[in-house]
Design a protein around this motif. Sequence first.
Motif, PDB file in Angstrom:
ATOM      1  N   THR A  12       0.867  -1.169   0.000  1.00 27.11           N
ATOM      2  CA  THR A  12       0.000   0.000   0.000  1.00 27.11           C
ATOM      3  C   THR A  12       0.904   1.219   0.000  1.00 27.11           C
ATOM      4  OG1 THR A  12      -1.691  -1.177   1.223  1.00 27.11           O
ATOM      5  CG2 THR A  12      -1.832   1.221   1.218  1.00 27.11           C
ATOM      6  N   ARG A  13       0.660   2.113  -0.938  1.00 28.58           N
ATOM      7  CA  ARG A  13       1.474   3.326  -1.075  1.00 28.58           C
ATOM      8  C   ARG A  13       0.526   4.508  -1.186  1.00 28.58           C
ATOM      9  NH1 ARG A  13       3.506   5.879  -5.648  1.00 28.58           N
ATOM     10  NH2 ARG A  13       5.353   7.103  -5.219  1.00 28.58           N
TER      11      ARG A  13
ATOM     12  N   GLY B 287      -2.001   5.113   0.500  1.00 28.13           N
ATOM     13  CA  GLY B 287      -3.372   4.637   0.653  1.00 28.13           C
ATOM     14  C   GLY B 287      -3.925   3.876  -0.542  1.00 28.13           C
ATOM     15  N   MET B 288      -3.092   3.651  -1.553  1.00 25.86           N
ATOM     16  CA  MET B 288      -3.520   2.954  -2.766  1.00 25.86           C
ATOM     17  C   MET B 288      -2.737   1.657  -2.931  1.00 25.86           C
ATOM     18  SD  MET B 288      -5.807   4.925  -4.108  1.00 25.86           S
ATOM     19  CE  MET B 288      -5.960   4.223  -5.722  1.00 25.86           C
ATOM     20  N   PRO B 289      -3.358   0.631  -3.507  1.00 28.70           N
ATOM     21  CA  PRO B 289      -2.616  -0.609  -3.748  1.00 28.70           C
ATOM     22  C   PRO B 289      -1.557  -0.392  -4.823  1.00 28.70           C
ATOM     23  CG  PRO B 289      -4.784  -0.726  -4.760  1.00 28.70           C
ATOM     24  CD  PRO B 289      -4.738   0.551  -3.966  1.00 28.70           C
ATOM     25  N   ASP B 290      -0.453  -1.049  -4.653  1.00 28.60           N
ATOM     26  CA  ASP B 290       0.646  -0.978  -5.621  1.00 28.60           C
ATOM     27  C   ASP B 290       1.369  -2.312  -5.570  1.00 28.60           C
ATOM     28  OD1 ASP B 290       2.465  -0.026  -7.485  1.00 28.60           O
ATOM     29  OD2 ASP B 290       3.062   1.724  -6.305  1.00 28.60           O
TER      30      ASP B 290
END
Length: 69
Positions: A41-42, A44-47
């Motif tokens: 998570t980067r 607040g977003m998946p990566d």
Amino acid sequence: MTRTVVEERSSWLKYKPGERVRHPGKPEWGVGEVTKVELITRDGMPDRRVWIRFPSEGTKTVLASVAGL
């Protein structure tokens, strides 16, 4: 098949070991093979953290979203 650019956000979330990719910012590295993928998570977003073995450069670790894979 070798991927070079992201067509949609979900596409860079699907890299798998054994897949061949090219880093668009480092064309001199050539085509590499994905050896490992880690979901992170980067901001607040998946990566994905992706380990890629390039024949002339060795193994590089990149973030899929930053590298533009």
